[in-house]
Scaffold this motif. Sequence first.
Motif, PDB file in Angstrom:
ATOM      1  N   LEU A   2      -1.852   9.778  27.458  1.00  0.00           N
ATOM      2  CA  LEU A   2      -2.978   8.719  27.649  1.00  0.00           C
ATOM      3  C   LEU A   2      -2.953   7.769  26.576  1.00  0.00           C
ATOM      4  O   LEU A   2      -3.171   8.211  25.171  1.00  0.00           O
ATOM      5  CB  LEU A   2      -4.277   9.398  28.045  1.00  0.00           C
ATOM      6  N   VAL A   3      -2.602   6.635  26.387  1.00  0.00           N
ATOM      7  CA  VAL A   3      -2.500   5.833  25.429  1.00  0.00           C
ATOM      8  C   VAL A   3      -3.811   4.731  25.724  1.00  0.00           C
ATOM      9  O   VAL A   3      -3.919   4.099  26.630  1.00  0.00           O
ATOM     10  CB  VAL A   3      -1.386   4.800  25.278  1.00  0.00           C
ATOM     11  N   SER A   4      -4.609   4.614  24.707  1.00  0.00           N
ATOM     12  CA  SER A   4      -5.801   3.951  24.734  1.00  0.00           C
ATOM     13  C   SER A   4      -6.289   3.162  23.474  1.00  0.00           C
ATOM     14  O   SER A   4      -6.502   3.535  22.421  1.00  0.00           O
ATOM     15  CB  SER A   4      -7.155   5.013  25.266  1.00  0.00           C
ATOM     16  N   GLY A   5      -6.387   1.673  23.709  1.00  0.00           N
ATOM     17  CA  GLY A   5      -6.938   0.847  22.791  1.00  0.00           C
ATOM     18  C   GLY A   5      -8.302   0.885  22.773  1.00  0.00           C
ATOM     19  O   GLY A   5      -8.822   0.538  23.790  1.00  0.00           O
ATOM     20  N   GLU A   6      -9.134   1.471  21.735  1.00  0.00           N
ATOM     21  CA  GLU A   6     -10.613   1.363  21.904  1.00  0.00           C
ATOM     22  C   GLU A   6     -11.326   0.372  20.728  1.00  0.00           C
ATOM     23  O   GLU A   6     -10.991   0.470  19.670  1.00  0.00           O
ATOM     24  CB  GLU A   6     -10.885   2.862  21.622  1.00  0.00           C
ATOM     25  N   GLU A   7     -12.472   0.111  21.470  1.00  0.00           N
ATOM     26  CA  GLU A   7     -13.076  -0.984  20.427  1.00  0.00           C
ATOM     27  C   GLU A   7     -14.455  -0.740  20.796  1.00  0.00           C
ATOM     28  O   GLU A   7     -15.080  -0.590  21.817  1.00  0.00           O
ATOM     29  CB  GLU A   7     -12.661  -2.310  20.940  1.00  0.00           C
ATOM     30  N   THR A   8     -15.297  -0.409  19.512  1.00  0.00           N
ATOM     31  CA  THR A   8     -16.649  -0.374  19.449  1.00  0.00           C
ATOM     32  C   THR A   8     -17.156  -1.500  18.409  1.00  0.00           C
ATOM     33  O   THR A   8     -16.558  -2.094  17.570  1.00  0.00           O
ATOM     34  CB  THR A   8     -17.210   1.032  19.102  1.00  0.00           C
ATOM     35  N   ILE A   9     -18.525  -1.694  18.499  1.00  0.00           N
ATOM     36  CA  ILE A   9     -19.111  -2.489  17.357  1.00  0.00           C
ATOM     37  C   ILE A   9     -19.888  -1.786  16.537  1.00  0.00           C
ATOM     38  O   ILE A   9     -20.872  -1.065  17.010  1.00  0.00           O
ATOM     39  CB  ILE A   9     -19.881  -3.580  18.136  1.00  0.00           C
ATOM     40  N   VAL A  10     -19.520  -1.614  15.520  1.00  0.00           N
ATOM     41  CA  VAL A  10     -20.334  -1.055  14.295  1.00  0.00           C
ATOM     42  C   VAL A  10     -20.818  -1.768  13.142  1.00  0.00           C
ATOM     43  O   VAL A  10     -20.318  -2.312  12.565  1.00  0.00           O
ATOM     44  CB  VAL A  10     -19.449   0.344  13.860  1.00  0.00           C
ATOM     45  N   ASN A  11     -22.173  -1.968  12.876  1.00  0.00           N
ATOM     46  CA  ASN A  11     -22.699  -2.868  11.901  1.00  0.00           C
ATOM     47  C   ASN A  11     -22.140  -4.304  12.091  1.00  0.00           C
ATOM     48  O   ASN A  11     -21.725  -4.897  11.285  1.00  0.00           O
ATOM     49  CB  ASN A  11     -22.480  -2.314  10.355  1.00  0.00           C
ATOM     50  N   ASN A  12     -22.227  -4.736  13.419  1.00  0.00           N
ATOM     51  CA  ASN A  12     -21.832  -6.151  13.862  1.00  0.00           C
ATOM     52  C   ASN A  12     -20.447  -6.239  13.284  1.00  0.00           C
ATOM     53  O   ASN A  12     -19.930  -7.514  13.537  1.00  0.00           O
ATOM     54  CB  ASN A  12     -22.590  -7.285  12.937  1.00  0.00           C
ATOM     55  N   GLN A  13     -19.449  -5.302  13.417  1.00  0.00           N
ATOM     56  CA  GLN A  13     -18.138  -5.408  13.228  1.00  0.00           C
ATOM     57  C   GLN A  13     -17.009  -4.500  14.262  1.00  0.00           C
ATOM     58  O   GLN A  13     -17.497  -3.564  14.721  1.00  0.00           O
ATOM     59  CB  GLN A  13     -17.524  -4.770  11.526  1.00  0.00           C
ATOM     60  N   HIS A  14     -15.925  -5.377  14.464  1.00  0.00           N
ATOM     61  CA  HIS A  14     -15.275  -4.476  15.304  1.00  0.00           C
ATOM     62  C   HIS A  14     -14.529  -3.368  14.795  1.00  0.00           C
ATOM     63  O   HIS A  14     -14.113  -3.417  13.828  1.00  0.00           O
ATOM     64  CB  HIS A  14     -14.063  -5.380  15.906  1.00  0.00           C
ATOM     65  N   ASP A  15     -14.849  -2.189  15.657  1.00  0.00           N
ATOM     66  CA  ASP A  15     -14.280  -0.914  15.155  1.00  0.00           C
ATOM     67  C   ASP A  15     -12.882  -0.554  16.121  1.00  0.00           C
ATOM     68  O   ASP A  15     -13.465  -0.085  17.218  1.00  0.00           O
ATOM     69  CB  ASP A  15     -15.114   0.236  14.766  1.00  0.00           C
ATOM     70  N   ARG A  16     -11.785  -0.780  15.694  1.00  0.00           N
ATOM     71  CA  ARG A  16     -10.704  -0.576  16.680  1.00  0.00           C
ATOM     72  C   ARG A  16      -9.635   0.348  16.184  1.00  0.00           C
ATOM     73  O   ARG A  16      -9.451   0.548  15.158  1.00  0.00           O
ATOM     74  CB  ARG A  16     -10.100  -2.081  16.939  1.00  0.00           C
ATOM     75  N   SER A  17      -9.033   1.022  17.404  1.00  0.00           N
ATOM     76  CA  SER A  17      -8.165   2.000  17.048  1.00  0.00           C
ATOM     77  C   SER A  17      -7.112   2.073  18.298  1.00  0.00           C
ATOM     78  O   SER A  17      -7.778   1.897  19.261  1.00  0.00           O
ATOM     79  CB  SER A  17      -8.656   3.518  16.806  1.00  0.00           C
ATOM     80  N   VAL A  18      -5.870   2.820  18.439  1.00  0.00           N
ATOM     81  CA  VAL A  18      -5.141   3.005  19.234  1.00  0.00           C
ATOM     82  C   VAL A  18      -5.267   4.821  19.166  1.00  0.00           C
ATOM     83  O   VAL A  18      -4.933   5.530  18.361  1.00  0.00           O
ATOM     84  CB  VAL A  18      -3.729   2.629  19.329  1.00  0.00           C
ATOM     85  N   VAL A  19      -5.587   5.438  20.312  1.00  0.00           N
ATOM     86  CA  VAL A  19      -5.782   6.844  20.520  1.00  0.00           C
ATOM     87  C   VAL A  19      -4.802   7.117  21.614  1.00  0.00           C
ATOM     88  O   VAL A  19      -4.593   6.621  22.535  1.00  0.00           O
ATOM     89  CB  VAL A  19      -7.366   7.226  20.904  1.00  0.00           C
TER      90      VAL A  19
END
Length: 211
Positions: free
Chosen positions: A178-195
């Motif tokens: 499973l390859v997943s690009g993941e995006e959350t908003i932390v302190n009004n900033q994009h927090d992104r990673s590939v898991v």
Amino acid sequence: MFGWFKKQKEEKPQRSQAPEVLGLRLGGAFELDDLKLKIIEPDLTIEGAARTQIIKAVGEVKLDSQSRLLRYYTDDEGFLQILQHGTDESGVEEVKLWYFYESKPIDTQARWQAVLDNEIVTAEKTLEEQVFTKVWENTRPVPMTETTWDQSGNMTTTDQFVMVYERQVSDDLFESLLVSGEETIVNNQHDRSVVTSTGINLTPTDFTLIS
């Protein structure tokens, strides 16, 4: 439907807002079949899977109006994923055991766009010299949104852009990637990673609830 557990007629007291199925719940625990893992683990990417695992968080992805994925994240860097149609236990179609392989942070918008455009979806992926072939026909990552509950009572939302790959290990064993690009908003900033995670299908006899 693969004959998981018979539907329980007695209602259980509500422990949290996190979804429960097959007896799996936030704060609960299960045990994996030791003999099966001893036999297959040498052929898998997964190494040293704990036989007893405690559920630390629960995620839900609504695929459509009738289907969902439930993910029971454990203290062993992995999760059980349940594919379920409806909310009744008779609608459980698949159970997979996943383990996280790596997580790579994405620092810029340009890099994030390049990942979405070119890197999540390819014809094949190679991991530790093993070749995995794309399962879904999609040419773009499949978008989904996961709502997650943890033991502290926090609820978070993550946008995910995913593709699944697979390789045949033996006549009756397949390993998924499973390859997943993941995006959350932390302190009004994009927090992104590939898991990246690898996983296998489980049958009803492959794990046992212990609490």
